[in-house]
Design a protein around this motif. Sequence first.
Motif, PDB file in Angstrom:
ATOM      1  N   LEU A 241     -23.666 -37.294 -30.721  1.00 56.99           N
ATOM      2  CA  LEU A 241     -24.212 -38.440 -30.003  1.00 56.99           C
ATOM      3  C   LEU A 241     -23.353 -39.689 -30.196  1.00 56.99           C
ATOM      4  O   LEU A 241     -23.290 -40.549 -29.313  1.00 56.99           O
ATOM      5  CB  LEU A 241     -25.644 -38.743 -30.475  1.00 56.99           C
ATOM      6  CG  LEU A 241     -26.715 -37.710 -30.134  1.00 56.99           C
ATOM      7  CD1 LEU A 241     -28.049 -38.122 -30.763  1.00 56.99           C
ATOM      8  CD2 LEU A 241     -26.869 -37.544 -28.629  1.00 56.99           C
ATOM      9  N   LEU A 242     -22.684 -39.797 -31.330  1.00 59.80           N
ATOM     10  CA  LEU A 242     -21.943 -41.028 -31.648  1.00 59.80           C
ATOM     11  C   LEU A 242     -20.795 -41.286 -30.672  1.00 59.80           C
ATOM     12  O   LEU A 242     -20.692 -42.392 -30.127  1.00 59.80           O
ATOM     13  CB  LEU A 242     -21.459 -40.980 -33.089  1.00 59.80           C
ATOM     14  CG  LEU A 242     -22.560 -41.258 -34.121  1.00 59.80           C
ATOM     15  CD1 LEU A 242     -22.197 -40.689 -35.484  1.00 59.80           C
ATOM     16  CD2 LEU A 242     -22.787 -42.765 -34.224  1.00 59.80           C
ATOM     17  N   PRO A 243     -19.921 -40.309 -30.391  1.00 54.82           N
ATOM     18  CA  PRO A 243     -18.873 -40.547 -29.391  1.00 54.82           C
ATOM     19  C   PRO A 243     -19.325 -40.231 -27.963  1.00 54.82           C
ATOM     20  O   PRO A 243     -18.519 -40.180 -27.057  1.00 54.82           O
ATOM     21  CB  PRO A 243     -17.753 -39.601 -29.831  1.00 54.82           C
ATOM     22  CG  PRO A 243     -18.444 -38.494 -30.555  1.00 54.82           C
ATOM     23  CD  PRO A 243     -19.709 -39.052 -31.127  1.00 54.82           C
ATOM     24  N   ARG A 244     -20.612 -39.991 -27.802  1.00 50.74           N
ATOM     25  CA  ARG A 244     -21.228 -39.694 -26.504  1.00 50.74           C
ATOM     26  C   ARG A 244     -20.711 -38.400 -25.895  1.00 50.74           C
ATOM     27  O   ARG A 244     -20.543 -38.292 -24.678  1.00 50.74           O
ATOM     28  CB  ARG A 244     -21.066 -40.868 -25.523  1.00 50.74           C
ATOM     29  CG  ARG A 244     -21.808 -42.135 -25.950  1.00 50.74           C
ATOM     30  CD  ARG A 244     -21.741 -43.211 -24.885  1.00 50.74           C
ATOM     31  NE  ARG A 244     -22.496 -42.831 -23.687  1.00 50.74           N
ATOM     32  CZ  ARG A 244     -22.353 -43.451 -22.516  1.00 50.74           C
ATOM     33  NH1 ARG A 244     -21.475 -44.439 -22.373  1.00 50.74           N
ATOM     34  NH2 ARG A 244     -23.077 -43.063 -21.474  1.00 50.74           N
ATOM     35  N   PHE A 245     -20.484 -37.393 -26.732  1.00 49.14           N
ATOM     36  CA  PHE A 245     -20.268 -36.050 -26.200  1.00 49.14           C
ATOM     37  C   PHE A 245     -21.574 -35.541 -25.610  1.00 49.14           C
ATOM     38  O   PHE A 245     -21.572 -34.758 -24.665  1.00 49.14           O
ATOM     39  CB  PHE A 245     -19.784 -35.103 -27.295  1.00 49.14           C
ATOM     40  CG  PHE A 245     -18.434 -35.452 -27.847  1.00 49.14           C
ATOM     41  CD1 PHE A 245     -17.484 -36.095 -27.072  1.00 49.14           C
ATOM     42  CD2 PHE A 245     -18.104 -35.133 -29.153  1.00 49.14           C
ATOM     43  CE1 PHE A 245     -16.229 -36.411 -27.581  1.00 49.14           C
ATOM     44  CE2 PHE A 245     -16.856 -35.449 -29.669  1.00 49.14           C
ATOM     45  CZ  PHE A 245     -15.919 -36.083 -28.890  1.00 49.14           C
ATOM     46  N   HIS A 246     -22.685 -35.965 -26.205  1.00 48.81           N
ATOM     47  CA  HIS A 246     -24.022 -35.780 -25.642  1.00 48.81           C
ATOM     48  C   HIS A 246     -24.677 -37.147 -25.562  1.00 48.81           C
ATOM     49  O   HIS A 246     -24.279 -38.081 -26.264  1.00 48.81           O
ATOM     50  CB  HIS A 246     -24.874 -34.845 -26.500  1.00 48.81           C
ATOM     51  CG  HIS A 246     -24.383 -33.433 -26.549  1.00 48.81           C
ATOM     52  ND1 HIS A 246     -24.222 -32.661 -25.425  1.00 48.81           N
ATOM     53  CD2 HIS A 246     -24.009 -32.647 -27.594  1.00 48.81           C
ATOM     54  CE1 HIS A 246     -23.782 -31.467 -25.754  1.00 48.81           C
ATOM     55  NE2 HIS A 246     -23.631 -31.429 -27.073  1.00 48.81           N
ATOM     56  N   GLU A 247     -25.676 -37.258 -24.711  1.00 49.98           N
ATOM     57  CA  GLU A 247     -26.349 -38.530 -24.484  1.00 49.98           C
ATOM     58  C   GLU A 247     -27.756 -38.494 -25.058  1.00 49.98           C
ATOM     59  O   GLU A 247     -28.505 -37.540 -24.829  1.00 49.98           O
ATOM     60  CB  GLU A 247     -26.428 -38.797 -22.981  1.00 49.98           C
ATOM     61  CG  GLU A 247     -26.726 -40.234 -22.624  1.00 49.98           C
ATOM     62  CD  GLU A 247     -25.488 -41.112 -22.745  1.00 49.98           C
ATOM     63  OE1 GLU A 247     -25.196 -41.560 -23.876  1.00 49.98           O
ATOM     64  OE2 GLU A 247     -24.810 -41.321 -21.730  1.00 49.98           O
ATOM     65  N   ALA A 248     -28.101 -39.515 -25.820  1.00 49.73           N
ATOM     66  CA  ALA A 248     -29.468 -39.626 -26.335  1.00 49.73           C
ATOM     67  C   ALA A 248     -30.435 -39.795 -25.172  1.00 49.73           C
ATOM     68  O   ALA A 248     -30.140 -40.488 -24.193  1.00 49.73           O
ATOM     69  CB  ALA A 248     -29.576 -40.807 -27.286  1.00 49.73           C
ATOM     70  N   GLY A 249     -31.602 -39.155 -25.298  1.00 52.30           N
ATOM     71  CA  GLY A 249     -32.595 -39.268 -24.240  1.00 52.30           C
ATOM     72  C   GLY A 249     -33.442 -40.509 -24.362  1.00 52.30           C
ATOM     73  O   GLY A 249     -34.013 -40.986 -23.381  1.00 52.30           O
ATOM     74  N   ALA A 250     -33.555 -41.052 -25.574  1.00 58.17           N
ATOM     75  CA  ALA A 250     -34.347 -42.258 -25.813  1.00 58.17           C
ATOM     76  C   ALA A 250     -33.764 -42.982 -27.016  1.00 58.17           C
ATOM     77  O   ALA A 250     -33.055 -42.399 -27.835  1.00 58.17           O
ATOM     78  CB  ALA A 250     -35.812 -41.907 -26.060  1.00 58.17           C
ATOM     79  N   GLY A 251     -34.090 -44.257 -27.124  1.00 60.39           N
ATOM     80  CA  GLY A 251     -33.572 -45.064 -28.217  1.00 60.39           C
ATOM     81  C   GLY A 251     -32.149 -45.513 -27.938  1.00 60.39           C
ATOM     82  O   GLY A 251     -31.617 -45.346 -26.832  1.00 60.39           O
ATOM     83  N   ARG A 252     -31.527 -46.094 -28.947  1.00 59.75           N
ATOM     84  CA  ARG A 252     -30.152 -46.545 -28.767  1.00 59.75           C
ATOM     85  C   ARG A 252     -29.370 -46.452 -30.072  1.00 59.75           C
ATOM     86  O   ARG A 252     -29.948 -46.432 -31.169  1.00 59.75           O
ATOM     87  CB  ARG A 252     -30.106 -47.975 -28.222  1.00 59.75           C
ATOM     88  CG  ARG A 252     -30.729 -49.032 -29.129  1.00 59.75           C
ATOM     89  CD  ARG A 252     -30.596 -50.401 -28.497  1.00 59.75           C
ATOM     90  NE  ARG A 252     -31.012 -51.461 -29.432  1.00 59.75           N
ATOM     91  CZ  ARG A 252     -30.631 -52.729 -29.325  1.00 59.75           C
ATOM     92  NH1 ARG A 252     -29.840 -53.105 -28.325  1.00 59.75           N
ATOM     93  NH2 ARG A 252     -31.040 -53.629 -30.201  1.00 59.75           N
ATOM     94  N   ILE A 253     -28.063 -46.378 -29.922  1.00 53.17           N
ATOM     95  CA  ILE A 253     -27.146 -46.318 -31.055  1.00 53.17           C
ATOM     96  C   ILE A 253     -26.249 -47.541 -30.964  1.00 53.17           C
ATOM     97  O   ILE A 253     -25.640 -47.801 -29.913  1.00 53.17           O
ATOM     98  CB  ILE A 253     -26.309 -45.029 -31.034  1.00 53.17           C
ATOM     99  CG1 ILE A 253     -27.225 -43.798 -31.061  1.00 53.17           C
ATOM    100  CG2 ILE A 253     -25.327 -44.998 -32.209  1.00 53.17           C
ATOM    101  CD1 ILE A 253     -26.493 -42.493 -30.800  1.00 53.17           C
ATOM    102  N   LEU A 254     -26.167 -48.276 -32.051  1.00 51.87           N
ATOM    103  CA  LEU A 254     -25.361 -49.490 -32.083  1.00 51.87           C
ATOM    104  C   LEU A 254     -24.134 -49.278 -32.963  1.00 51.87           C
ATOM    105  O   LEU A 254     -24.215 -48.678 -34.043  1.00 51.87           O
ATOM    106  CB  LEU A 254     -26.172 -50.662 -32.638  1.00 51.87           C
ATOM    107  CG  LEU A 254     -27.513 -50.972 -31.961  1.00 51.87           C
ATOM    108  CD1 LEU A 254     -28.204 -52.133 -32.670  1.00 51.87           C
ATOM    109  CD2 LEU A 254     -27.311 -51.288 -30.489  1.00 51.87           C
TER     110      LEU A 254
END
Length: 213
Positions: free
Chosen positions: A61-74
């Motif tokens: 999820l960190l390099p956006r190889f996959h996308e989080a469905g909810a929430g956010r990463i800062l």
Amino acid sequence: PRESPNARAVGRVAGAVVFEGVSFEHGGRSILRELSFSAPPGSRVGISGRTGAGKTSLLSLLPRFHEAGAGRILLDGVDIRDICLDSLRGQFAIAFQDSPVFSASGAENIGYGRPEAEESESVAAARAANVHEAIERLPDGYRTFVGAHGARLSGGERQRIALARAFLRNAPILLLDEPTSAVDAASEAAIVESLERLMRGRTTFIVSHRPEL
């Protein structure tokens, strides 16, 4: 993942990472649910759990190889969706359990971490990853083709090639997935020694069966 039209490039980050209520589903199954934590710059985050618990998914999820469905990463206070993908992914050095070794020379395999690097830089990275001597023993040294999937290398040497790429990339954040898996004791000791150097001063996320890493 789609890039936001307002996404911007960023310089080298300090490496502060925050997950805020992050959820992720794959194949209709909930993998991560409302996960929240923070990692200051230079910290180490150990990730453990049973098979299928979402350890590798969390890293991806960190390099956006996959996308989080909810929430956010800062990342340093900026939502990663607001950072250009190239700029975002440039902040990470990655050594996953199945990091590929290509049918190319030893130097080219290490240089995959930063293709514009000089061969001397690849050699320095190989020394740091404790794989220099193994490459030097090959018939043509760094110019030796290592075979399909690194057939001329042992499992430990292939994993150290992946670490050499990470040294060469010199990114502020490390993503490591079972870097000492399926190797003998001597290889594991060499990998652990190089990992200590690699993690120094970098924010590190590490999936490992070794809790002491």
